[in-house]
Design a protein around this motif. Structure first.
Motif, PDB file in Angstrom:
ATOM      1  N   VAL A 236      47.252  83.155  18.637  1.00 28.42           N
ATOM      2  CA  VAL A 236      48.655  83.350  19.497  1.00 28.42           C
ATOM      3  C   VAL A 236      49.153  82.119  19.264  1.00 28.42           C
ATOM      4  N   GLY A 237      48.484  81.234  19.600  1.00 27.58           N
ATOM      5  CA  GLY A 237      49.216  79.655  19.763  1.00 27.58           C
ATOM      6  C   GLY A 237      49.683  79.243  18.408  1.00 27.58           C
ATOM      7  N   VAL A 238      48.666  79.440  17.470  1.00 29.66           N
ATOM      8  CA  VAL A 238      49.072  78.946  16.129  1.00 29.66           C
ATOM      9  C   VAL A 238      49.977  79.745  15.419  1.00 29.66           C
ATOM     10  N   PHE A 239      50.003  81.061  15.323  1.00 27.79           N
ATOM     11  CA  PHE A 239      50.702  81.893  14.531  1.00 27.79           C
ATOM     12  C   PHE A 239      52.013  82.484  15.210  1.00 27.79           C
ATOM     13  N   GLY A 240      51.935  82.505  16.593  1.00 28.50           N
ATOM     14  CA  GLY A 240      53.299  82.514  17.255  1.00 28.50           C
ATOM     15  C   GLY A 240      54.224  81.632  17.356  1.00 28.50           C
ATOM     16  N   GLY A 241      53.430  80.503  16.907  1.00 25.78           N
ATOM     17  CA  GLY A 241      54.501  79.200  16.849  1.00 25.78           C
ATOM     18  C   GLY A 241      54.957  79.212  15.482  1.00 25.78           C
ATOM     19  N   LEU A 242      54.224  79.456  14.665  1.00 24.74           N
ATOM     20  CA  LEU A 242      54.529  79.423  13.356  1.00 24.74           C
ATOM     21  C   LEU A 242      55.588  80.531  12.732  1.00 24.74           C
ATOM     22  N   PHE A 243      55.194  81.683  13.381  1.00 19.56           N
ATOM     23  CA  PHE A 243      56.186  82.920  13.168  1.00 19.56           C
ATOM     24  C   PHE A 243      57.333  82.637  13.780  1.00 19.56           C
ATOM     25  N   SER A 244      57.606  82.119  14.883  1.00 21.80           N
ATOM     26  CA  SER A 244      58.903  81.919  15.626  1.00 21.80           C
ATOM     27  C   SER A 244      59.436  80.629  15.031  1.00 21.80           C
ATOM     28  N   GLY A 245      59.083  79.834  14.374  1.00 22.49           N
ATOM     29  CA  GLY A 245      59.589  78.808  14.054  1.00 22.49           C
ATOM     30  C   GLY A 245      59.365  77.573  14.685  1.00 22.49           C
ATOM     31  N   VAL A 246      58.649  77.501  15.545  1.00 17.50           N
ATOM     32  CA  VAL A 246      58.434  76.396  16.622  1.00 17.50           C
ATOM     33  C   VAL A 246      57.802  75.057  15.912  1.00 17.50           C
ATOM     34  N   PHE A 247      57.033  75.611  14.796  1.00 13.90           N
ATOM     35  CA  PHE A 247      56.435  74.497  13.743  1.00 13.90           C
ATOM     36  C   PHE A 247      55.979  74.805  12.654  1.00 13.90           C
ATOM     37  N   THR A 248      56.270  73.888  11.693  1.00 10.35           N
ATOM     38  CA  THR A 248      55.791  74.596  10.248  1.00 10.35           C
ATOM     39  C   THR A 248      54.476  74.783   9.833  1.00 10.35           C
ATOM     40  N   PRO A 249      54.353  75.263   8.632  1.00 12.68           N
ATOM     41  CA  PRO A 249      52.987  75.609   8.321  1.00 12.68           C
ATOM     42  C   PRO A 249      52.007  74.429   8.500  1.00 12.68           C
ATOM     43  N   THR A 250      52.462  73.317   7.966  1.00 12.99           N
ATOM     44  CA  THR A 250      51.866  72.070   8.048  1.00 12.99           C
ATOM     45  C   THR A 250      51.275  71.834   9.363  1.00 12.99           C
ATOM     46  N   GLU A 251      52.270  71.757  10.311  1.00 11.56           N
ATOM     47  CA  GLU A 251      52.111  71.458  11.697  1.00 11.56           C
ATOM     48  C   GLU A 251      51.134  72.396  12.243  1.00 11.56           C
ATOM     49  N   ALA A 252      51.234  73.688  11.816  1.00 14.91           N
ATOM     50  CA  ALA A 252      50.394  74.841  12.341  1.00 14.91           C
ATOM     51  C   ALA A 252      48.944  74.302  12.063  1.00 14.91           C
ATOM     52  N   GLY A 253      48.770  74.034  11.150  1.00  8.39           N
ATOM     53  CA  GLY A 253      47.285  73.623  10.587  1.00  8.39           C
ATOM     54  C   GLY A 253      46.615  72.631  11.516  1.00  8.39           C
ATOM     55  N   SER A 254      47.607  71.567  11.866  1.00  9.52           N
ATOM     56  CA  SER A 254      47.231  70.254  12.689  1.00  9.52           C
ATOM     57  C   SER A 254      47.100  70.886  14.195  1.00  9.52           C
ATOM     58  N   VAL A 255      47.980  71.673  14.772  1.00 11.10           N
ATOM     59  CA  VAL A 255      47.967  72.435  15.917  1.00 11.10           C
ATOM     60  C   VAL A 255      46.554  73.300  16.188  1.00 11.10           C
ATOM     61  N   GLY A 256      46.335  74.164  15.053  1.00  9.83           N
ATOM     62  CA  GLY A 256      45.266  74.877  15.131  1.00  9.83           C
ATOM     63  C   GLY A 256      43.758  74.020  15.049  1.00  9.83           C
ATOM     64  N   ALA A 257      43.790  72.931  14.347  1.00  8.44           N
ATOM     65  CA  ALA A 257      42.443  72.221  14.604  1.00  8.44           C
ATOM     66  C   ALA A 257      42.424  71.624  15.639  1.00  8.44           C
TER      67      ALA A 257
END
Length: 439
Positions: A236-257
């Motif tokens: 939810v944290g990673v893809f909620g932020g990604l799909f809502s535009g809070v962060f980019t796919p590149t940032e999503a990877g870093s947030v997820g890790a």
């Protein structure tokens, strides 16, 4: 330099490349050697040296590609820290009452694990170690037990974060976030059709999937949810932020890790050994992908200089093929190549040739990216080089012969054919969600 026309040099290079592939030369080396030698023949040593020094750097310095090791690291942290071990148990407690319930639980568990790893092989390995022994212990057919996990692992190539879609997006210059969103419904559809197929087969022939008689209480289900909620939080944290535009796919990877690392520490599942193993496997996998991708970039330049791609695009246009005919022809080629090569190698081998054709035919690159990922999924489980099949074989050893595993995946390939048909007939399956979220 040879007096031959550029198109002839491109054709010879293509023939040599295919020969290398059939001789089992590593795909990254084959792509690079053919491309550099071809550019040398076309333009001379200075141009070849210049491109060899320029293209690898320009590609690997692409900011979007930093998401590849980050998403891989997220998955390896979750896997080696044991955060995903409860996913099968969670799915089992809720689904085991269905015909073929353990098989369906394996599929749904793999679908959930796919959301924290972009690797089909990692998904197959993780679920195989947990689910296959449970199904065999319950008296499930050996082909169904192993085939389920081999096929379910392919969902990791579709449900975000898909490494295949990241690399595809970089090559065709399509937005990664849009590709992720577009692949979500087809990925869920794959899991649903797999589950429906198993349920129907087990209803018709209960002997392949004996009913599991176990009493599961509400407390058991709540405990399973408690054990797996960190993975749900991560998703939810990673893809909620990604799909809502809070962060980019590149940032999503870093947030997820980062989240996977912190959750592992909070659950006291992180150790120096886990950390070291996850880092090493991430580096090894990333390096392997990048070597192939650099070779593909060189091949793209070689084909462009020799005129091969333009010649092919003109040929297809001159034949008057419809979009459907072009897609079906490409699908056949991808599936045939899937019997010989790994999926990322296939994609990077074919994109330089296919992209001009797709543009000539005005084929939507987002929709095609999802469809291509689906075709490549089929390659993960088709003989003789079904990588997921051999991952499962490595888990079960001599307990299940390889031919039984391939027999077990046959019905899943039929399900994949249905998914492909639906995607081609109804492109909105992939394009509707991006249009809604984009609005």
């Amino acid at each position: 330099m040879t007096g031959l026309p550029p198109e002839a040099i491109g054709g010879i290079g293509t023939a040599i490349l295919l020969a290398f592939i059939f001789l089992r030369v590593p795909i990254g080396i084959a792509l690079s050697v053919v491309s550099i030698v071809g550019i040398y023949v076309l333009l001379g040593p200075r141009a070849a040296a210049g491109m060899l020094s320029e293209i690898p750097y320009d590609f690997t310095a692409h900011w979007t590609l930093s998401s590849v090791p980050m998403f891989l690291l997220m998955g390896f942290f979750c896997f080696h820290a044991g955060l995903t071990e409860g996913l099968f148990r969670l799915a089992r407690y809720f689904l085991s009452w269905l015909p073929g319930g353990l098989s369906i639980a394996s599929i749904q568990g793999a679908a959930m694990f796919s959301a924290v790893t972009g690797s089909s092989l990692a998904c197959t390995a993780a679920m195989g170690r947990i689910a296959v022994p449970e199904m065999l212990k319950a008296g499930y057919d050996k082909g169904l037990s192993t085939g389920t996990v081999a096929a379910a692992g392919t969902i990791g190539s579709m449900i975000p974060p898909s490494i295949i879609l990241i690399i595809y997006g970089v090559f065709v210059e399509a937005p990664i976030g849009t590709l992720f969103i577009a692949a979500f419904i087809p990925g869920v559809l794959t899991a649903v059709l797999y589950s429906v197929m198993v349920c129907i087969r087990a209803s018709i022939d209960p002997s392949i999937a004996p009913k599991v008689n176990e009493r599961v209480t509400t407390r058991d289900r709540l405990l399973a949810i408690r054990d797996t909620w960190p993975v749900g939080l991560l998703i939810v944290g990673v893809f909620g932020g990604l799909f809502s535009g809070v962060f980019t796919p590149t940032e999503a990877g870093s947030v997820g890790a980062s989240l996977a690392f912190l959750i592992s520490i909070a659950k006291r599942a992180m150790s120096w050994g886990v950390f070291k193993t996850a880092i090493i496997e991430t580096l090894r996998t990333t390096a392997s992908i990048f070597v192939i991708a650099i070779g593909a970039q060189l091949l793209t330049r070689f084909f462009a200089l020799s005129g091969v791609t333009e010649l092919l695009a003109d040929f297809v246009s001159g034949q008057g093929y419809s979009q459907l005919q072009v897609i079906l022809l490409i699908g056949v080629v991808l599936i045939l190549l899937g019997m010989l090569l790994d999926p990322i190698g296939i994609m990077l081998l074919t994109i330089p040739v296919l992209l001009p054709v797709l543009e000539t035919q005005a084929i939507d690159l987002i929709w095609f990216g999802v469809l291509m990922a689906k075709f490549l999924e089929i390659g993960f489980i088709t003989p003789p080089v079904g990588l997921n099949v051999f991952v499962v074989k490595g888990i079960v050893g001599d307990l299940v012969p390889t031919h039984l595993i391939f027999r077990g995946i046959a019905w899943f390939v039929v399900s994949d054919a249905v998914t492909v048909t639906l995607l081609i007939a109804f492109p909105a399956i992939a394009l509707w969600l991006p249009s809604v979220i984009g609005d």
